[in-house]
Design a protein around this motif. Structure first.
Motif, mmCIF file in Angstrom:
data_model
loop_
_atom_site.group_PDB
_atom_site.id
_atom_site.type_symbol
_atom_site.label_atom_id
_atom_site.label_comp_id
_atom_site.label_asym_id
_atom_site.label_seq_id
_atom_site.Cartn_x
_atom_site.Cartn_y
_atom_site.Cartn_z
ATOM 1 N N ALA A 93 34.529 61.120 58.465
ATOM 2 C CA ALA A 93 33.654 61.257 59.677
ATOM 3 C C ALA A 93 32.803 62.995 58.720
ATOM 4 O O ALA A 93 33.817 63.302 57.876
ATOM 5 C CB ALA A 93 34.473 61.190 60.409
ATOM 6 N N LYS A 94 32.126 62.908 59.440
ATOM 7 C CA LYS A 94 30.747 64.402 59.317
ATOM 8 C C LYS A 94 31.154 65.487 60.492
ATOM 9 O O LYS A 94 30.679 64.192 61.143
ATOM 10 C CB LYS A 94 29.908 63.889 58.395
ATOM 11 C CG LYS A 94 30.114 63.060 56.560
ATOM 12 C CD LYS A 94 29.142 62.970 56.014
ATOM 13 C CE LYS A 94 28.677 63.897 55.938
ATOM 14 N NZ LYS A 94 28.647 64.596 54.077
ATOM 15 N N ILE A 95 30.869 66.415 60.463
ATOM 16 C CA ILE A 95 29.936 67.170 61.644
ATOM 17 C C ILE A 95 29.132 67.969 60.596
ATOM 18 O O ILE A 95 29.974 69.200 59.927
ATOM 19 C CB ILE A 95 31.116 68.074 62.839
ATOM 20 C CG1 ILE A 95 30.834 68.525 63.573
ATOM 21 C CG2 ILE A 95 32.104 68.421 61.676
ATOM 22 C CD1 ILE A 95 30.847 68.473 65.207
ATOM 23 N N PRO A 127 37.062 66.897 43.385
ATOM 24 C CA PRO A 127 36.328 65.710 42.685
ATOM 25 C C PRO A 127 37.582 64.258 43.667
ATOM 26 O O PRO A 127 38.777 65.112 44.513
ATOM 27 C CB PRO A 127 37.425 65.733 41.341
ATOM 28 C CG PRO A 127 37.965 67.025 41.226
ATOM 29 C CD PRO A 127 37.945 67.478 42.052
ATOM 30 N N LYS A 128 36.671 63.370 43.443
ATOM 31 C CA LYS A 128 37.528 62.351 44.634
ATOM 32 C C LYS A 128 39.129 62.292 44.342
ATOM 33 O O LYS A 128 39.805 61.939 45.414
ATOM 34 C CB LYS A 128 36.889 60.833 43.987
ATOM 35 C CG LYS A 128 37.389 59.919 44.431
ATOM 36 C CD LYS A 128 36.560 58.773 43.802
ATOM 37 C CE LYS A 128 37.437 57.443 44.631
ATOM 38 N NZ LYS A 128 36.862 55.495 43.793
ATOM 39 N N GLY A 184 39.080 52.882 53.794
ATOM 40 C CA GLY A 184 38.110 52.463 54.815
ATOM 41 C C GLY A 184 39.038 51.641 56.377
ATOM 42 O O GLY A 184 38.421 52.142 57.732
ATOM 43 N N ASP A 185 40.210 51.099 55.851
ATOM 44 C CA ASP A 185 41.123 50.527 56.939
ATOM 45 C C ASP A 185 42.359 51.233 57.165
ATOM 46 O O ASP A 185 42.993 51.200 58.093
ATOM 47 C CB ASP A 185 41.604 49.326 56.320
ATOM 48 C CG ASP A 185 41.705 49.157 54.965
ATOM 49 O OD1 ASP A 185 41.707 49.953 53.959
ATOM 50 O OD2 ASP A 185 42.840 48.428 54.564
ATOM 51 N N LEU A 233 32.821 61.558 48.922
ATOM 52 C CA LEU A 233 33.475 60.299 50.531
ATOM 53 C C LEU A 233 32.964 59.194 50.837
ATOM 54 O O LEU A 233 33.864 58.486 52.033
ATOM 55 C CB LEU A 233 32.758 61.221 51.563
ATOM 56 C CG LEU A 233 33.359 62.615 51.654
ATOM 57 C CD1 LEU A 233 32.554 63.998 52.803
ATOM 58 C CD2 LEU A 233 35.074 63.019 51.979
ATOM 59 N N GLU A 234 31.698 58.937 50.614
ATOM 60 C CA GLU A 234 31.573 57.629 51.308
ATOM 61 C C GLU A 234 31.562 56.342 50.441
ATOM 62 O O GLU A 234 32.403 55.361 50.301
ATOM 63 C CB GLU A 234 29.706 57.421 50.415
ATOM 64 C CG GLU A 234 28.749 57.927 51.508
ATOM 65 C CD GLU A 234 27.465 58.324 51.267
ATOM 66 O OE1 GLU A 234 27.120 57.606 50.206
ATOM 67 O OE2 GLU A 234 26.576 58.920 51.833
#
Length: 104
Positions: A53-55, A92-93, A47-48, A39-40
């Motif tokens: 986000a994470k919860i 996977p990504k 990101g644009d 996710l990073e």
């Protein structure tokens, strides 16, 4: 990547002007930890176009209950305040990107 809470969910997720990929996770969840670096990477590359986000479901269970999240990790993609795609389990990504691409 942003950390969402029950208090910021409406603003950060439902009110976002960009699609939001929200990772429902918990500290005790090994698959959640496996996809965090993925996710990073997605955040750096897309990101644009999409907010990552994470919860933490242990700290904010009301949001997980609201969206019937029963397994972790679960990734919900929100667009204009609605869930438009969901990914259950560690993937996977390429699978994550392919799932969200039509919506971002």
């Amino acid at each position: 990547m942003i950390e969402v809470t029950a208090e910021t969910f409406e603003r950060d997720v439902l009110g976002s002007d960009r699609p939001v990929l929200l990772d429902f996770w918990a500290e005790w969840c090994p698959p959640c930890k496996m996809i965090s670096p993925i996710l990073e990477e997605i955040d750096r590359e897309y990101g644009d176009k999409v907010v990552i986000a994470k919860i933490d479901v242990d700290e904010h269970p009301s949001i997980a209950l609201r969206y019937d999240v029963i397994g972790l990790p679960t990734l919900n993609l929100y667009r204009d305040g609605e869930v438009v795609h969901q990914i259950k389990g560690a993937r996977p990504k390429r699978a994550i990107v392919d799932g969200i691409a039509p919506h971002i």
